[in-house]
Motif scaffolding. Structure first.
Motif, short mmCIF file in Angstrom:
data_model
loop_
_atom_site.label_atom_id
_atom_site.label_comp_id
_atom_site.label_asym_id
_atom_site.label_seq_id
_atom_site.Cartn_x
_atom_site.Cartn_y
_atom_site.Cartn_z
N ASN A 89 0.80 -1.22 0.00
CA ASN A 89 0.00 0.00 0.00
C ASN A 89 0.84 1.28 0.00
OD1 ASN A 89 -2.39 1.84 0.87
ND2 ASN A 89 -0.94 2.00 2.58
N LEU A 137 -2.37 -8.01 -2.50
CA LEU A 137 -3.14 -6.85 -2.95
C LEU A 137 -2.17 -5.71 -3.26
CD1 LEU A 137 -6.15 -5.98 -3.25
CD2 LEU A 137 -5.97 -4.97 -0.98
N VAL A 139 -1.83 -1.95 -4.29
CA VAL A 139 -2.61 -0.71 -4.35
C VAL A 139 -2.06 0.15 -5.48
CG1 VAL A 139 -3.38 1.35 -3.13
CG2 VAL A 139 -3.15 -0.83 -1.90
N THR A 181 -4.57 -9.19 -6.76
CA THR A 181 -5.48 -8.15 -7.23
C THR A 181 -4.79 -6.79 -7.20
OG1 THR A 181 -7.44 -9.33 -6.41
CG2 THR A 181 -7.67 -6.96 -6.77
N VAL A 183 -5.79 -2.85 -7.09
CA VAL A 183 -6.93 -1.97 -6.85
C VAL A 183 -6.60 -0.57 -7.32
CG1 VAL A 183 -7.92 -3.34 -5.00
CG2 VAL A 183 -6.25 -1.57 -4.44
N GLN A 219 -14.11 -2.39 -0.51
CA GLN A 219 -14.21 -2.88 -1.88
C GLN A 219 -12.96 -3.66 -2.28
OE1 GLN A 219 -15.08 0.27 -4.64
NE2 GLN A 219 -16.99 0.85 -3.63
N SER A 220 -11.80 -3.18 -1.85
CA SER A 220 -10.54 -3.80 -2.23
C SER A 220 -10.39 -5.19 -1.62
CB SER A 220 -9.37 -2.91 -1.80
OG SER A 220 -9.45 -1.64 -2.42
N LYS A 231 -9.44 -4.16 -9.77
CA LYS A 231 -10.65 -3.57 -9.20
C LYS A 231 -10.53 -2.06 -9.26
CE LYS A 231 -14.39 -2.72 -6.81
NZ LYS A 231 -15.72 -2.87 -7.43
N ASN A 233 -12.19 1.22 -8.01
CA ASN A 233 -13.06 1.55 -6.88
C ASN A 233 -14.03 2.67 -7.24
OD1 ASN A 233 -10.12 0.88 -5.69
ND2 ASN A 233 -11.70 0.02 -4.38
#
Length: 269
Positions: A89, A137, A139, A181, A183, A219-220, A231, A233
């Protein structure tokens, strides 16, 4: 979750990173928080442990340094902390024109948002693959899908790389039960714009364009559970991304350039 399994979050002391920590803690997920501010991390860790009865560790690390990923990984290995979820992140914007920013500033940003994101993924992914489970994940940002901009020169290109990297790894990892994923939030209420000196510009934008950190994080995390490769947002950001794919490139660039000064800071500003 077993006591030695954790979600590791970079940039965890504020903004989206803190929101990720709070929502995962509420789900009874053990956490490893990574950031530069020791006192801030300790306070967050103590609060989350008291509120949710989970294990919260923290590692003080500066991801602008080349050696940071190896130090983080070694610390986890030495303490037998199994990272089954990695949330890359950490990130920030650097205002100004490319040649008017010191190289050391560019180098630091490239390490935080590109080089060390990839290195952390490289270090922690193999164990997830071997275990047949886990999640990564990355970001990214709507900026990675939007046309290039003048000012904040490296931000969009780096986020474009993060999206492509995550999608490629998603295709490899899904064969082994690991979710990956990227995001892509748009304008989000965090400290981000205060840090890069564009808060006054951001305040002039329509409030309808903004999402809260909690909305983005919820959502993430759901997208990671569903193993979506990318994804975007918020429906407004999804519409913007769709426009960039469907409209002629020349038109999209013209539309973006007409509004770019509202949120991109040049060296001459």
């Amino acid at each position: 979750m077993p006591d030695n399994q954790y979600a590791l979050i970079t940039g965890a002391s504020a903004g989206l990173g803190l929101a990720f920590a709070e929502q995962l803690a509420a789900q009874k997920t053990n956490l490893i928080l990574v950031a530069r501010r020791s006192d801030r991390l300790q306070k967050i860790a103590e609060e989350l442990m008291a509120q949710h009865d989970i294990q919260v560790q923290f590692i003080v690390a500066d991801l602008s340094k080349d050696e940071a990923p190896d130090l983080i990984y070694k610390h986890c290995q030495d303490n037998h902390w199994i990272v089954n979820t990695l949330i890359n992140n950490a990130g920030y914007g650097v205002p100004g024109d490319f040649d008017q920013v010191d190289w050391d500033v560019h180098r630091a940003q490239l390490n935080v948002m590109l080089n060390n994101l990839v290195k952390l993924t490289y270090l922690f992914y193999p164990a997830m693959k071997k275990a047949g489970s886990g999640g990564i994940l990355q970001v990214a940002s709507l900026a990675g899908l939007a046309p290039p901009t003048a000012g904040h020169t490296l931000y969009g290109p780096m986020k474009s790389f993060v999206i492509k990297f995550a999608h490629s790894l998603h295709l490899e990892a899904k064969e082994f039960g690991v979710h990956v994923t990227a995001v892509c939030p748009g304008f989000t209420y965090t400290e981000f714009h205060d840090v890069n000196g564009t808060r006054s510009r951001m305040n002039a934008l329509s409030k309808s364009l903004w999402m809260t950190a909690d909305e983005v994080v919820s959502q993430s995390l759901q997208a990671l559970v569903l193993n979506k490769p990318v994804k975007i947002n918020g429906w407004r950001n999804q519409l913007i991304a769709l426009m960039t794919r469907l409209f002629p490139d020349k038109l999209i660039r013209a539309l973006f350039q007409s509004n770019i000064k509202k949120y991109r800071k040049r060296s001459s500003d």
